[in-house]
Design a protein around this motif. Structure first.
Motif, PDB file in Angstrom:
ATOM      1  N   GLU A  55      10.680  -4.743   6.389  1.00  0.00           N
ATOM      2  CA  GLU A  55      10.331  -5.480   5.179  1.00  0.00           C
ATOM      3  C   GLU A  55      11.375  -6.552   4.899  1.00  0.00           C
ATOM      4  O   GLU A  55      12.451  -6.590   5.497  1.00  0.00           O
ATOM      5  CB  GLU A  55      10.220  -4.517   3.990  1.00  0.00           C
ATOM      6  N   SER A 243      -6.255   0.985  -8.269  1.00  0.00           N
ATOM      7  CA  SER A 243      -7.455   1.228  -7.466  1.00  0.00           C
ATOM      8  C   SER A 243      -8.090   2.587  -7.719  1.00  0.00           C
ATOM      9  O   SER A 243      -9.240   2.817  -7.332  1.00  0.00           O
ATOM     10  CB  SER A 243      -7.102   1.130  -5.983  1.00  0.00           C
ATOM     11  N   GLU A 245      -7.058   5.137  -6.205  1.00  0.00           N
ATOM     12  CA  GLU A 245      -6.870   5.854  -4.943  1.00  0.00           C
ATOM     13  C   GLU A 245      -5.867   6.989  -5.106  1.00  0.00           C
ATOM     14  O   GLU A 245      -4.848   6.847  -5.773  1.00  0.00           O
ATOM     15  CB  GLU A 245      -6.391   4.891  -3.855  1.00  0.00           C
ATOM     16  N   ARG A 260       3.392   2.433   0.682  1.00  0.00           N
ATOM     17  CA  ARG A 260       3.497   1.278   1.584  1.00  0.00           C
ATOM     18  C   ARG A 260       2.576   1.447   2.784  1.00  0.00           C
ATOM     19  O   ARG A 260       1.911   0.497   3.215  1.00  0.00           O
ATOM     20  CB  ARG A 260       4.939   1.098   2.047  1.00  0.00           C
ATOM     21  N   ALA A 261       2.522   2.656   3.332  1.00  0.00           N
ATOM     22  CA  ALA A 261       1.659   2.916   4.486  1.00  0.00           C
ATOM     23  C   ALA A 261       0.192   2.718   4.131  1.00  0.00           C
ATOM     24  O   ALA A 261      -0.626   2.383   5.005  1.00  0.00           O
ATOM     25  CB  ALA A 261       1.897   4.336   5.004  1.00  0.00           C
ATOM     26  N   ALA A 262      -0.130   2.908   2.845  1.00  0.00           N
ATOM     27  CA  ALA A 262      -1.510   2.734   2.388  1.00  0.00           C
ATOM     28  C   ALA A 262      -1.836   1.274   2.092  1.00  0.00           C
ATOM     29  O   ALA A 262      -2.962   0.952   1.703  1.00  0.00           O
ATOM     30  CB  ALA A 262      -1.758   3.584   1.143  1.00  0.00           C
ATOM     31  N   GLY A 263      -0.850   0.393   2.262  1.00  0.00           N
ATOM     32  CA  GLY A 263      -1.109  -1.032   2.102  1.00  0.00           C
ATOM     33  C   GLY A 263      -0.667  -1.642   0.796  1.00  0.00           C
ATOM     34  O   GLY A 263      -0.892  -2.835   0.566  1.00  0.00           O
ATOM     35  N   TYR A 264      -0.020  -0.865  -0.057  1.00  0.00           N
ATOM     36  CA  TYR A 264       0.457  -1.403  -1.336  1.00  0.00           C
ATOM     37  C   TYR A 264       1.818  -2.081  -1.120  1.00  0.00           C
ATOM     38  O   TYR A 264       2.722  -1.499  -0.503  1.00  0.00           O
ATOM     39  CB  TYR A 264       0.591  -0.298  -2.384  1.00  0.00           C
ATOM     40  N   LYS A 265       1.946  -3.302  -1.616  1.00  0.00           N
ATOM     41  CA  LYS A 265       3.185  -4.056  -1.429  1.00  0.00           C
ATOM     42  C   LYS A 265       4.166  -3.689  -2.546  1.00  0.00           C
ATOM     43  O   LYS A 265       3.981  -4.073  -3.696  1.00  0.00           O
ATOM     44  CB  LYS A 265       2.914  -5.558  -1.440  1.00  0.00           C
TER      45      LYS A 265
END
Length: 321
Positions: A55, A243, A245, A260-265
């Motif tokens: 990152e 979301s 989720e 982070r692995a789930a796509g959240y920045k």
């Protein structure tokens, strides 16, 4: 999680403050005023490098200028020989005219004056302390400042010290006097005194140990943890409010890793719970706080948590992500 909009600033001055310490003055590229800040605050400096996790590299530096002057920010940066590359980049490659991105200042080390204040700064730990000292002096408060460093070559901000009451300032050089005698320094303090300190881990650990049964109060800010933080624990679910989720955080995982692995920045830096970059609002559930940022009062409120190290007390927690 609250995301701050980046501020584009230009390095408008660069000064060699002492051996291994460089000072930067940062001004907004389009003029105008920068966000307000108070003594004890730091900013996130975003560097064009990749951190260990791939990152963006973000580093925290305490503001040491004048809070009333919002035309620029002033920071002092020690070159860390055992660091992860951030300070080396600043020292070797960042020059006047360069443009960098920062986040607005955050303050997890606020100055809350009491009847008497003893400031103890170790080396570069003087940076968040200086604005506090200036405030105490301007308000006519009872204060003392002790600055301890390895030797005279490490003395930064000497012009700032010259503007303070010399009777209230003590400079200590280990090479000339040995290690600072904390016991003698702290022994006379009573309940009317608050000690504010920032500096090396050894200094802060020693102060923390001595404060356990003391009448005086202690406020510190750490640059590093004294030992690795235990981030393991029973698994739980995180509900991401943006979301809905639901994500599961396993026994050996951190919330930061999972989201982070789930796509959240999510911005982060230290991964040790000391910088506050990953501070996240808690909407429901109780955090298991393991950071070194929040005060006892803030922990009791349970409004925010540092998701790089902290966990949930129960089976689920909803976060502003």
């Amino acid at each position: 999680m609250e995301q701050h909009q980046d501020i584009m600033v230009r390095v408008c001055a660069r000064d060699a403050l002492a051996d291994g310490i460089v000072g930067l003055t940062l001004a907004p590229i389009n003029g105008g005023q920068l966000p307000e800040w108070t003594p004890g605050a730091h900013l996130d400096l975003k560097l064009p490098l990749k951190a260990d996790d791939g990152e963006e590299m973000i580093r925290q530096y305490s503001l040491c200028g004048d809070p009333a002057d919002r035309s620029c920010y002033r920071i002092g940066i020690l070159r860390e020989s055992a660091g992860r590359g951030g300070s080396a980049y600043v020292h070797d490659r960042l020059t006047c005219g360069d443009i960098v991105r920062i986040n607005p200042p955050r303050n997890h080390f606020p100055f809350e004056p009491t009847a008497r204040t003893l400031f103890i700064a170790g080396g570069i730990g003087i940076t968040p302390i200086l604005p506090m000292v200036r405030q105490a002096a301007a308000e006519g408060r009872d204060w003392q400042l002790v600055v301890a460093m390895r030797d005279r070559s490490r003395l930064a901000f000497d012009e700032d010290f010259a503007g303070l009451d010399p009777a209230r300032v003590a400079l200590h050089f280990d090479a000339e006097k040995g290690l600072l005698d904390l016991d003698t320094l702290l022994k006379p303090l009573g309940a009317e005194t608050t000690v504010y300190s920032c500096g090396p881990t050894g200094l802060l650990d020693a102060l923390t140990e001595r404060s356990a049964d003391a009448l005086w109060q202690l406020r510190i800010e750490r640059f590093a943890v004294s030992e690795p933080v235990d981030t393991a624990g029973k698994g739980f679910d995180v509900i991401c409010a943006s979301s809905g989720e639901r994500l599961h955080v396993g026994e050996g995982q951190t919330i930061l890793e999972v989201v982070r692995a789930a796509g959240y920045k999510i911005e982060s830096s230290c991964k040790d719970g000391i910088c506050g970059t990953c501070e996240t609002r808690v909407l429901r559930g109780l955090p298991d706080h393991r950071d070194s940022v929040l005060t006892d009062e803030e922990r009791a409120e349970n409004d925010y948590m540092m998701i790089c190290v902290s966990r949930a007390q129960d089976s689920e927690i909803e976060l502003d992500i």
